[in-house]
Design a protein around this motif. Sequence first.
Motif, PDB file in Angstrom:
ATOM      1  N   THR A 153      53.819  42.140 -14.706  1.00 57.14           N
ATOM      2  CA  THR A 153      54.006  41.037 -14.059  1.00 57.14           C
ATOM      3  C   THR A 153      54.482  41.045 -12.742  1.00 57.14           C
ATOM      4  OG1 THR A 153      56.165  41.137 -15.217  1.00 57.14           O
ATOM      5  CG2 THR A 153      55.304  39.485 -16.451  1.00 57.14           C
ATOM      6  N   PHE A 154      54.861  43.024 -11.936  1.00 48.30           N
ATOM      7  CA  PHE A 154      55.656  42.968 -10.935  1.00 48.30           C
ATOM      8  C   PHE A 154      54.193  42.841  -9.936  1.00 48.30           C
ATOM      9  CE2 PHE A 154      57.200  44.294 -14.579  1.00 48.30           C
ATOM     10  CZ  PHE A 154      58.693  43.340 -15.046  1.00 48.30           C
ATOM     11  N   ALA A 155      53.219  42.393  -9.477  1.00 43.63           N
ATOM     12  CA  ALA A 155      52.286  43.180  -8.979  1.00 43.63           C
ATOM     13  C   ALA A 155      52.658  41.877  -8.149  1.00 43.63           C
ATOM     14  CB  ALA A 155      50.908  43.457  -9.421  1.00 43.63           C
ATOM     15  N   PRO A 156      52.243  40.226  -8.304  1.00 44.47           N
ATOM     16  CA  PRO A 156      51.975  39.545  -7.478  1.00 44.47           C
ATOM     17  C   PRO A 156      54.099  38.840  -6.841  1.00 44.47           C
ATOM     18  CG  PRO A 156      51.562  38.901  -9.975  1.00 44.47           C
ATOM     19  CD  PRO A 156      51.512  39.941 -10.013  1.00 44.47           C
ATOM     20  N   ILE A 157      55.031  39.383  -7.672  1.00 43.65           N
ATOM     21  CA  ILE A 157      56.052  39.466  -6.610  1.00 43.65           C
ATOM     22  C   ILE A 157      56.015  40.856  -5.733  1.00 43.65           C
ATOM     23  CG2 ILE A 157      58.902  40.166  -6.696  1.00 43.65           C
ATOM     24  CD1 ILE A 157      58.349  38.937  -9.735  1.00 43.65           C
ATOM     25  N   ILE A 158      55.401  41.614  -5.327  1.00 47.03           N
ATOM     26  CA  ILE A 158      55.156  42.588  -5.124  1.00 47.03           C
ATOM     27  C   ILE A 158      54.561  41.785  -3.032  1.00 47.03           C
ATOM     28  CG2 ILE A 158      54.277  44.773  -3.817  1.00 47.03           C
ATOM     29  CD1 ILE A 158      55.038  45.687  -6.328  1.00 47.03           C
ATOM     30  N   ALA A 159      53.310  41.480  -4.164  1.00 49.37           N
ATOM     31  CA  ALA A 159      52.819  40.723  -3.119  1.00 49.37           C
ATOM     32  C   ALA A 159      53.923  39.756  -1.571  1.00 49.37           C
ATOM     33  CB  ALA A 159      51.617  39.754  -3.486  1.00 49.37           C
ATOM     34  N   TRP A 160      54.287  38.565  -3.227  1.00 53.71           N
ATOM     35  CA  TRP A 160      54.979  38.114  -2.407  1.00 53.71           C
ATOM     36  C   TRP A 160      56.008  38.008  -1.558  1.00 53.71           C
ATOM     37  CZ3 TRP A 160      55.291  32.977  -1.681  1.00 53.71           C
ATOM     38  CH2 TRP A 160      56.735  32.323  -1.020  1.00 53.71           C
ATOM     39  N   VAL A 161      56.646  39.700  -1.961  1.00 51.26           N
ATOM     40  CA  VAL A 161      57.388  39.712  -0.693  1.00 51.26           C
ATOM     41  C   VAL A 161      56.918  40.647   0.023  1.00 51.26           C
ATOM     42  CG1 VAL A 161      59.945  41.661  -0.928  1.00 51.26           C
ATOM     43  CG2 VAL A 161      59.649  40.109  -3.343  1.00 51.26           C
ATOM     44  N   GLU A 162      55.802  41.425  -0.221  1.00 49.07           N
ATOM     45  CA  GLU A 162      55.434  41.945   1.619  1.00 49.07           C
ATOM     46  C   GLU A 162      55.603  40.773   2.802  1.00 49.07           C
ATOM     47  OE1 GLU A 162      52.602  45.358  -0.343  1.00 49.07           O
ATOM     48  OE2 GLU A 162      51.693  43.380  -0.190  1.00 49.07           O
ATOM     49  N   ARG A 163      54.999  39.473   2.321  1.00 47.68           N
ATOM     50  CA  ARG A 163      54.716  38.468   3.804  1.00 47.68           C
ATOM     51  C   ARG A 163      55.934  38.061   3.780  1.00 47.68           C
ATOM     52  NH1 ARG A 163      52.326  33.878   0.134  1.00 47.68           N
ATOM     53  NH2 ARG A 163      52.556  32.482   2.293  1.00 47.68           N
ATOM     54  N   SER A 164      57.776  38.401   3.418  1.00 48.41           N
ATOM     55  CA  SER A 164      58.715  38.141   3.840  1.00 48.41           C
ATOM     56  C   SER A 164      59.167  38.356   5.911  1.00 48.41           C
ATOM     57  CB  SER A 164      59.396  38.651   2.908  1.00 48.41           C
ATOM     58  OG  SER A 164      59.886  40.646   3.284  1.00 48.41           O
ATOM     59  N   GLU A 165      59.858  37.606   5.971  1.00 49.88           N
ATOM     60  CA  GLU A 165      60.375  38.150   7.513  1.00 49.88           C
ATOM     61  C   GLU A 165      61.346  37.771   7.195  1.00 49.88           C
ATOM     62  OE1 GLU A 165      58.336  35.395   9.700  1.00 49.88           O
ATOM     63  OE2 GLU A 165      56.010  36.102   9.218  1.00 49.88           O
ATOM     64  N   ASN A 166      62.411  39.013   7.193  1.00 47.98           N
ATOM     65  CA  ASN A 166      63.805  39.682   7.438  1.00 47.98           C
ATOM     66  C   ASN A 166      64.512  37.870   6.430  1.00 47.98           C
ATOM     67  OD1 ASN A 166      64.340  40.298   9.940  1.00 47.98           O
ATOM     68  ND2 ASN A 166      64.026  38.396  11.070  1.00 47.98           N
ATOM     69  N   GLY A 167      63.791  38.327   4.894  1.00 50.17           N
ATOM     70  CA  GLY A 167      64.436  37.739   3.754  1.00 50.17           C
ATOM     71  C   GLY A 167      64.087  36.541   3.714  1.00 50.17           C
ATOM     72  N   VAL A 168      62.812  35.880   4.479  1.00 51.69           N
ATOM     73  CA  VAL A 168      62.631  34.729   4.050  1.00 51.69           C
ATOM     74  C   VAL A 168      61.135  34.883   4.035  1.00 51.69           C
ATOM     75  CG1 VAL A 168      64.258  33.082   4.505  1.00 51.69           C
ATOM     76  CG2 VAL A 168      62.080  34.042   6.703  1.00 51.69           C
ATOM     77  N   VAL A 169      60.030  33.775   3.564  1.00 53.70           N
ATOM     78  CA  VAL A 169      58.671  33.541   3.565  1.00 53.70           C
ATOM     79  C   VAL A 169      57.996  32.487   3.820  1.00 53.70           C
ATOM     80  CG1 VAL A 169      56.720  33.961   2.171  1.00 53.70           C
ATOM     81  CG2 VAL A 169      58.727  34.994   1.735  1.00 53.70           C
ATOM     82  N   PRO A 170      57.710  32.391   5.121  1.00 52.15           N
ATOM     83  CA  PRO A 170      56.665  31.101   5.347  1.00 52.15           C
ATOM     84  C   PRO A 170      55.595  30.276   4.732  1.00 52.15           C
ATOM     85  CG  PRO A 170      56.139  32.811   7.430  1.00 52.15           C
ATOM     86  CD  PRO A 170      57.306  33.678   6.150  1.00 52.15           C
ATOM     87  N   VAL A 171      56.347  28.825   4.268  1.00 49.07           N
ATOM     88  CA  VAL A 171      54.799  28.234   3.838  1.00 49.07           C
ATOM     89  C   VAL A 171      55.297  26.714   4.125  1.00 49.07           C
ATOM     90  CG1 VAL A 171      55.163  27.112   1.319  1.00 49.07           C
ATOM     91  CG2 VAL A 171      55.801  29.202   1.706  1.00 49.07           C
ATOM     92  N   GLU A 172      53.267  26.722   4.313  1.00 50.40           N
ATOM     93  CA  GLU A 172      53.614  25.183   4.809  1.00 50.40           C
ATOM     94  C   GLU A 172      53.308  24.042   3.891  1.00 50.40           C
ATOM     95  OE1 GLU A 172      50.378  23.814   8.238  1.00 50.40           O
ATOM     96  OE2 GLU A 172      49.624  24.366   6.888  1.00 50.40           O
ATOM     97  N   LEU A 173      54.313  23.083   4.080  1.00 51.68           N
ATOM     98  CA  LEU A 173      54.282  21.641   3.684  1.00 51.68           C
ATOM     99  C   LEU A 173      53.384  20.355   3.741  1.00 51.68           C
ATOM    100  CD1 LEU A 173      58.562  21.276   2.619  1.00 51.68           C
ATOM    101  CD2 LEU A 173      56.171  22.883   1.213  1.00 51.68           C
ATOM    102  N   SER A 174      52.441  20.034   3.118  1.00 53.97           N
ATOM    103  CA  SER A 174      52.062  18.627   3.900  1.00 53.97           C
ATOM    104  C   SER A 174      52.245  17.815   3.671  1.00 53.97           C
ATOM    105  CB  SER A 174      50.504  19.398   4.406  1.00 53.97           C
ATOM    106  OG  SER A 174      50.059  19.339   3.015  1.00 53.97           O
ATOM    107  N   CYS A 175      51.823  15.811   4.494  1.00 53.44           N
ATOM    108  CA  CYS A 175      51.741  15.386   3.882  1.00 53.44           C
ATOM    109  C   CYS A 175      50.876  14.479   4.386  1.00 53.44           C
ATOM    110  CB  CYS A 175      53.276  14.191   3.605  1.00 53.44           C
ATOM    111  SG  CYS A 175      54.066  12.827   3.794  1.00 53.44           S
ATOM    112  N   LEU A 176      49.949  13.776   3.527  1.00 50.63           N
ATOM    113  CA  LEU A 176      48.885  12.305   3.488  1.00 50.63           C
ATOM    114  C   LEU A 176      49.429  11.190   3.616  1.00 50.63           C
ATOM    115  CD1 LEU A 176      46.674  11.683   4.113  1.00 50.63           C
ATOM    116  CD2 LEU A 176      45.513  12.205   1.877  1.00 50.63           C
ATOM    117  N   GLN A 177      49.382  10.350   4.681  1.00 45.02           N
ATOM    118  CA  GLN A 177      50.009   8.677   4.252  1.00 45.02           C
ATOM    119  C   GLN A 177      49.071   8.180   4.451  1.00 45.02           C
ATOM    120  OE1 GLN A 177      53.622   8.913   4.983  1.00 45.02           O
ATOM    121  NE2 GLN A 177      53.061   5.993   4.110  1.00 45.02           N
ATOM    122  N   LEU A 178      48.823   7.248   3.474  1.00 48.76           N
ATOM    123  CA  LEU A 178      48.163   6.778   3.713  1.00 48.76           C
ATOM    124  C   LEU A 178      48.549   4.993   3.571  1.00 48.76           C
ATOM    125  CD1 LEU A 178      46.383   8.329   0.430  1.00 48.76           C
ATOM    126  CD2 LEU A 178      45.117   7.891   3.031  1.00 48.76           C
TER     127      LEU A 178
END
Length: 458
Positions: free
Chosen positions: A353-378
């Motif tokens: 279970t720990f390899a995916p967490i390592i992969a996640w933490v590797e992406r961190s920048e100063n303790g945060v991980v950038p993630v993109e949210l989006s919204c489709l308005q119709l």
Amino acid sequence: MLLMFRLQRCFVVFTLCISCVHPTQAAEPTGLKIATFNVNATPPIGSPAAYAPTRSVEEPLYARGIVLLGAGKPIVLCAVDWLGIGNDGQTLWREKLAEGAGTTTDRVAVHTLHQHDAPRCDFRADEILAEKGLGGARFDSPFCRDVIERTAQAIRTAVPHATPVTHLGVGKAKVEKVASNRRILGPDGKVAISRMSKTKNPAFQAAPEGLIDPELKLISFWNGEQPIASLTYYATHPMSYYGTGDLTSDFIGLAREQRVKALPEIAHIHFNGAGGNVAAGKYNDGSPEARIQLTDRVEQGMKAAWEATVRTPITVADVDWRTTIVRLPLPDYLSIESERAKLEKETVKDNRTFAPIIAWVERSENGVVPVELSCLQLKNVAILHMPGELFIEFQLAAQAMRPDETVCMAAYGEYGTGYIGTEIAYSQGGYETDRDSSHVSPAVEKVLTDGMRTLLGK
């Protein structure tokens, strides 16, 4: 008389010319268009599924979606019958689908339905496991890459044959006796009952349904009187029973396939909402009979939402796509070193279970991980695309931000986050917010709520 005849003839010719030109002008592709795609995403026998190697295929798994064209660069929405797609798995999915549609990655949303007899996708995690001689033990990376390529190719094939969209349909219906909250609090405000996807415990079954969103929402696209695609949104863990390696799309996918049989001429795509703390436990004893019952109840909700659909005209001017980058905070105790130390222990090698967490933490920048949210308005419909195993409170909060509109939510996007609870949930105990289940800190609630406000203009 001759002059009158010539004038009449000219009038007839002029009228015929107008009648010939008018249909051509009406058929010009000047508005919104849609292309649909559907790719088999079933792994081969022996390939690792979430909890056991694949030993049989009860139902095939799919990657389904739409491409909207005409409102700026193409927009791609994709739903996959897998447990989760995280880290650079998400990156590659979005990059390849963007290439296939001729768009950019910020206009691509990829989500899973989170079935548990289904694959996971995380290429970096597989590389980390390979360092310990466990490559391919939890992830079948070659298979995942093949599905990605075939999905991108399906989009390339579909886009030139896109269909005009003239109307948007919106329907809603309540789903009865499927969803229930997994976290039942005791008098002390702590989790007293962890009611998961199935239980035979009479006390757990008798406990209140708890906080859920009982409503299934359906968004459809039409060319005149002809329906083209139906997108459904409902929040719950989709499992009735699992863990054997017998692959299945479970009751959510089976309900979707019932709609395919009922309306085979259109595309049916389902997205899982914020069901991180919602499952069928109150209504599911884990029997094959219960899976059939849950399937029928969800299918009835889909059918009722379809029958309740109200159509209104739509043009490219009614379509908008917004994105925002949020920075998800890591918990203080989470580090690459701590997770690698767990991975090294002989006693947890088979847990993996720990390899995916390592992969996640590797992406961190100063303790945060950038993630993109989006919204489709119709028009008056907003569809939010969110990460992780999000708690239902986020979905209900988004709806409260626009109470006069239809707000849909697709969660289970970026899966590196694990569970995402509300701030108070991290002090209440329970499986979902423990150290190995959630890879973000309690401050995540404000970050994501602010992100939703940005997307919804609130």
